[in-house]
Design a protein around this motif. Sequence first.
Motif, PDB file in Angstrom:
ATOM      1  N   ALA A  49       0.833  -1.211   0.000  1.00 49.47           N
ATOM      2  CA  ALA A  49       0.000   0.000   0.000  1.00 49.47           C
ATOM      3  C   ALA A  49       0.864   1.256   0.000  1.00 49.47           C
ATOM      4  CB  ALA A  49      -0.934  -0.002   1.205  1.00 49.47           C
ATOM      5  N   GLY A  50       2.019   1.180   0.686  1.00 48.73           N
ATOM      6  CA  GLY A  50       2.937   2.312   0.724  1.00 48.73           C
ATOM      7  C   GLY A  50       3.744   2.451  -0.557  1.00 48.73           C
ATOM      8  N   LYS A  51       3.639   1.450  -1.429  1.00 49.10           N
ATOM      9  CA  LYS A  51       4.345   1.442  -2.725  1.00 49.10           C
ATOM     10  C   LYS A  51       5.837   1.717  -2.547  1.00 49.10           C
ATOM     11  CE  LYS A  51       0.201   3.081  -5.131  1.00 49.10           C
ATOM     12  NZ  LYS A  51      -0.386   3.994  -6.103  1.00 49.10           N
ATOM     13  N   TYR A  52       6.409   1.118  -1.501  1.00 47.93           N
ATOM     14  CA  TYR A  52       7.806   1.418  -1.187  1.00 47.93           C
ATOM     15  C   TYR A  52       8.732   1.012  -2.334  1.00 47.93           C
ATOM     16  CZ  TYR A  52       5.896   1.987   3.495  1.00 47.93           C
ATOM     17  OH  TYR A  52       5.141   2.378   4.579  1.00 47.93           O
ATOM     18  N   ALA A  53       9.450   1.995  -2.836  1.00 46.18           N
ATOM     19  CA  ALA A  53      10.317   1.779  -3.995  1.00 46.18           C
ATOM     20  C   ALA A  53      11.520   0.908  -3.640  1.00 46.18           C
ATOM     21  CB  ALA A  53      10.776   3.123  -4.541  1.00 46.18           C
ATOM     22  N   PHE A  54      11.950   0.964  -2.372  1.00 46.66           N
ATOM     23  CA  PHE A  54      13.147   0.218  -1.961  1.00 46.66           C
ATOM     24  C   PHE A  54      12.860  -1.264  -1.737  1.00 46.66           C
ATOM     25  CE2 PHE A  54      11.211   2.280   1.790  1.00 46.66           C
ATOM     26  CZ  PHE A  54      10.849   1.155   2.505  1.00 46.66           C
ATOM     27  N   ALA A  55      11.574  -1.633  -1.728  1.00 43.23           N
ATOM     28  CA  ALA A  55      11.204  -2.986  -1.295  1.00 43.23           C
ATOM     29  C   ALA A  55      11.357  -4.024  -2.400  1.00 43.23           C
ATOM     30  CB  ALA A  55       9.776  -2.982  -0.771  1.00 43.23           C
ATOM     31  N   GLY A  56      12.165  -5.028  -2.119  1.00 38.81           N
ATOM     32  CA  GLY A  56      12.293  -6.156  -3.038  1.00 38.81           C
ATOM     33  C   GLY A  56      10.962  -6.860  -3.220  1.00 38.81           C
ATOM     34  N   LEU A  57      10.144  -6.859  -2.164  1.00 40.50           N
ATOM     35  CA  LEU A  57       8.835  -7.534  -2.235  1.00 40.50           C
ATOM     36  C   LEU A  57       7.996  -6.984  -3.387  1.00 40.50           C
ATOM     37  CD1 LEU A  57       6.741  -9.515  -1.009  1.00 40.50           C
ATOM     38  CD2 LEU A  57       5.939  -7.611   0.397  1.00 40.50           C
ATOM     39  N   ASN A  58       8.005  -5.679  -3.562  1.00 42.31           N
ATOM     40  CA  ASN A  58       7.173  -5.106  -4.626  1.00 42.31           C
ATOM     41  C   ASN A  58       7.657  -5.524  -6.011  1.00 42.31           C
ATOM     42  OD1 ASN A  58       5.374  -3.994  -2.860  1.00 42.31           O
ATOM     43  ND2 ASN A  58       6.319  -1.959  -2.858  1.00 42.31           N
ATOM     44  N   ALA A  59       8.958  -5.640  -6.192  1.00 45.42           N
ATOM     45  CA  ALA A  59       9.485  -6.131  -7.484  1.00 45.42           C
ATOM     46  C   ALA A  59       9.058  -7.582  -7.682  1.00 45.42           C
ATOM     47  CB  ALA A  59      11.007  -5.999  -7.516  1.00 45.42           C
ATOM     48  N   LEU A 110       0.661   0.298  -8.743  1.00 42.69           N
ATOM     49  CA  LEU A 110       1.972   0.824  -8.347  1.00 42.69           C
ATOM     50  C   LEU A 110       2.333   2.070  -9.144  1.00 42.69           C
ATOM     51  CD1 LEU A 110       4.096  -0.144  -6.297  1.00 42.69           C
ATOM     52  CD2 LEU A 110       5.195  -1.415  -8.122  1.00 42.69           C
ATOM     53  N   ALA A 111       1.890   2.123 -10.394  1.00 45.03           N
ATOM     54  CA  ALA A 111       2.255   3.237 -11.271  1.00 45.03           C
ATOM     55  C   ALA A 111       1.428   4.500 -10.991  1.00 45.03           C
ATOM     56  CB  ALA A 111       2.087   2.817 -12.731  1.00 45.03           C
ATOM     57  N   GLU A 112       0.275   4.326 -10.331  1.00 45.62           N
ATOM     58  CA  GLU A 112      -0.590   5.488 -10.054  1.00 45.62           C
ATOM     59  C   GLU A 112      -0.018   6.350  -8.935  1.00 45.62           C
ATOM     60  OE1 GLU A 112      -4.835   3.202 -10.730  1.00 45.62           O
ATOM     61  OE2 GLU A 112      -4.190   3.811  -8.716  1.00 45.62           O
ATOM     62  N   LEU A 123      19.883  -2.247  -5.960  1.00 43.34           N
ATOM     63  CA  LEU A 123      19.004  -2.622  -7.068  1.00 43.34           C
ATOM     64  C   LEU A 123      18.485  -4.032  -6.785  1.00 43.34           C
ATOM     65  CD1 LEU A 123      18.351  -1.106  -9.836  1.00 43.34           C
ATOM     66  CD2 LEU A 123      19.739  -2.864 -10.917  1.00 43.34           C
ATOM     67  N   VAL A 124      17.270  -4.311  -7.222  1.00 45.31           N
ATOM     68  CA  VAL A 124      16.737  -5.672  -7.116  1.00 45.31           C
ATOM     69  C   VAL A 124      16.140  -6.066  -8.459  1.00 45.31           C
ATOM     70  CG1 VAL A 124      16.167  -5.366  -4.664  1.00 45.31           C
ATOM     71  CG2 VAL A 124      14.386  -5.029  -6.376  1.00 45.31           C
ATOM     72  N   ALA A 125      16.184  -7.361  -8.754  1.00 45.37           N
ATOM     73  CA  ALA A 125      15.545  -7.853  -9.978  1.00 45.37           C
ATOM     74  C   ALA A 125      14.780  -9.120  -9.631  1.00 45.37           C
ATOM     75  CB  ALA A 125      16.586  -8.148 -11.047  1.00 45.37           C
ATOM     76  N   ALA A 126      13.592  -9.245 -10.197  1.00 46.38           N
ATOM     77  CA  ALA A 126      12.787 -10.442  -9.987  1.00 46.38           C
ATOM     78  C   ALA A 126      12.250 -10.887 -11.335  1.00 46.38           C
ATOM     79  CB  ALA A 126      11.640 -10.160  -9.022  1.00 46.38           C
ATOM     80  N   ALA A 127      12.175 -12.196 -11.516  1.00 47.73           N
ATOM     81  CA  ALA A 127      11.650 -12.729 -12.777  1.00 47.73           C
ATOM     82  C   ALA A 127      10.757 -13.915 -12.456  1.00 47.73           C
ATOM     83  CB  ALA A 127      12.797 -13.172 -13.677  1.00 47.73           C
ATOM     84  N   ALA A 128       9.647 -14.032 -13.165  1.00 49.93           N
ATOM     85  CA  ALA A 128       8.755 -15.158 -12.924  1.00 49.93           C
ATOM     86  C   ALA A 128       8.051 -15.567 -14.203  1.00 49.93           C
ATOM     87  CB  ALA A 128       7.731 -14.815 -11.843  1.00 49.93           C
ATOM     88  N   PHE A 129       7.823 -16.874 -14.304  1.00 48.70           N
ATOM     89  CA  PHE A 129       7.095 -17.450 -15.434  1.00 48.70           C
ATOM     90  C   PHE A 129       5.819 -18.057 -14.867  1.00 48.70           C
ATOM     91  CE2 PHE A 129       6.281 -20.926 -18.542  1.00 48.70           C
ATOM     92  CZ  PHE A 129       6.218 -20.154 -19.707  1.00 48.70           C
ATOM     93  N   GLY A 146      13.555  -3.202  -9.279  1.00 52.08           N
ATOM     94  CA  GLY A 146      13.165  -2.221  -8.262  1.00 52.08           C
ATOM     95  C   GLY A 146      14.365  -1.585  -7.594  1.00 52.08           C
ATOM     96  N   ALA A 147      14.086  -0.625  -6.716  1.00 52.01           N
ATOM     97  CA  ALA A 147      15.132   0.142  -6.014  1.00 52.01           C
ATOM     98  C   ALA A 147      16.042   0.836  -7.024  1.00 52.01           C
ATOM     99  CB  ALA A 147      15.927  -0.753  -5.055  1.00 52.01           C
ATOM    100  N   ARG A 148      15.430   1.326  -8.085  1.00 50.57           N
ATOM    101  CA  ARG A 148      16.219   1.931  -9.203  1.00 50.57           C
ATOM    102  C   ARG A 148      16.802   3.305  -8.883  1.00 50.57           C
ATOM    103  NH1 ARG A 148      12.948   3.408 -12.968  1.00 50.57           N
ATOM    104  NH2 ARG A 148      11.191   3.501 -11.565  1.00 50.57           N
ATOM    105  N   PRO A 149      16.626   4.074  -7.925  1.00 52.81           N
ATOM    106  CA  PRO A 149      15.910   3.759  -6.675  1.00 52.81           C
ATOM    107  C   PRO A 149      14.419   4.070  -6.730  1.00 52.81           C
ATOM    108  CG  PRO A 149      17.033   5.862  -6.456  1.00 52.81           C
ATOM    109  CD  PRO A 149      17.342   5.360  -7.827  1.00 52.81           C
TER     110      PRO A 149
END
Lengths: 152, 262
Positions: free
Chosen positions: B109-119, B142-144, B178-184, B194-197
Amino acid sequence: MNATIVVNGAVERFTFESGDMLADVLRAAGYVEVKKGCDTGNCGACTVLVDGKPILSCSFLAARADGRAVTTVLGVEEEARRFASFLAAEGADQCGFCAPGFALTVIALSRELPEATEEEAREYLKGNLCRCSGYEGQNRAIMRYLEACNAR
Amino acid sequence: MVIDRLVVPADPDEALELIREKRGVPLGGGLWLRMSGKRIGLAVDLSALGLEYIRDSGDSIEIGAMTSFREMEISGLLDERFGGLFSRVVGGVVGLQFRNMVTAGGTVAGKYAFAGLNAALLALGAKVVLAGEGERDFAAFLAESGTKPFLLEKIALPPRAAAGYSSLAITKGDFSILVAAAAFAGGTWRVAVGARPGAAMLSESAAAALGGQARPGAKAIEAAASAAATELTFSGDMRASSEYRREICPVLVRRALEEAIA
């Protein structure tokens, strides 16, 4: 606000302001074994157990402890003393300010992951900072304490 | 953080009304909010709403908004469905006591940019379920930048996914550089950085480079990794420059993809 909290096994009624944190409420009521270090939720000195889980009391709203069981280091005195003897044997105790929160987290570890590897123990204790030492003595003390607990 | 008045509603409708009509500020774990130094007239504690759960609803895996990071970290269900992704994503956050307090909902809900969870949630194609509003795509949410008050009820994930995660930080437990996540999942790849920052974003060109194959080859992975670094934008802050972030982006994306297909 009011809250009824079971502290170290005794039911107690607390009165405090809405935004007060558990560490302050406990300390004001005489539970001064709860230490405040960084007051930003990072150092672990203020650790207490809420329903058995370690939390940071400096950042935990006292209102959220209503109806729950809070354990300070004096609530696990026997285990804490036992752990302290291992800490002393490794020469890892210095100023002692972080010790109550540290001991509580180690005791939580011994209950949750009694067979913890050193890596797991380090991960578990990562949120407890000690600014006197280099952690090596603490690590040895933790591993020997777990061994002793398991041998019992 | 100063709280003038705190209420602990046990009824979701009451909580929603306080948030919408009385400008109540919903409280998740409260750790980040506490550091803000804000004065909160009315705080709405969500901890009595029964939003602490991780469950299989049949067509999705649901994480209640008040579920702690620690619960996600040790959840057998999440581990089984997403191959240890969650324990790697949230397991490194500060310390155990902190993770017993911070919540999935607070971070989302806080749309935290630093959070790996959001990525990670972006890569999984998560949906957010807002009380009284229904399901929304997490990427759009997240983009809003809207400020309309809302109550996040839960996060919905696909039933399972092959997923990977990679991050870089100066010290363990610190904010990531920086964090990166990938999923299929469901025949589609999603790659998030994420954390771009700035806030986590999906890379469309990375997903396009991977196509619909569950096990892309080394060439496709390299192409996706460099596409993400080209497509996304990076900034500098006290932890790293924008150039440094762009440089490590393909490395983290590649590692996340390799982990996902391993």
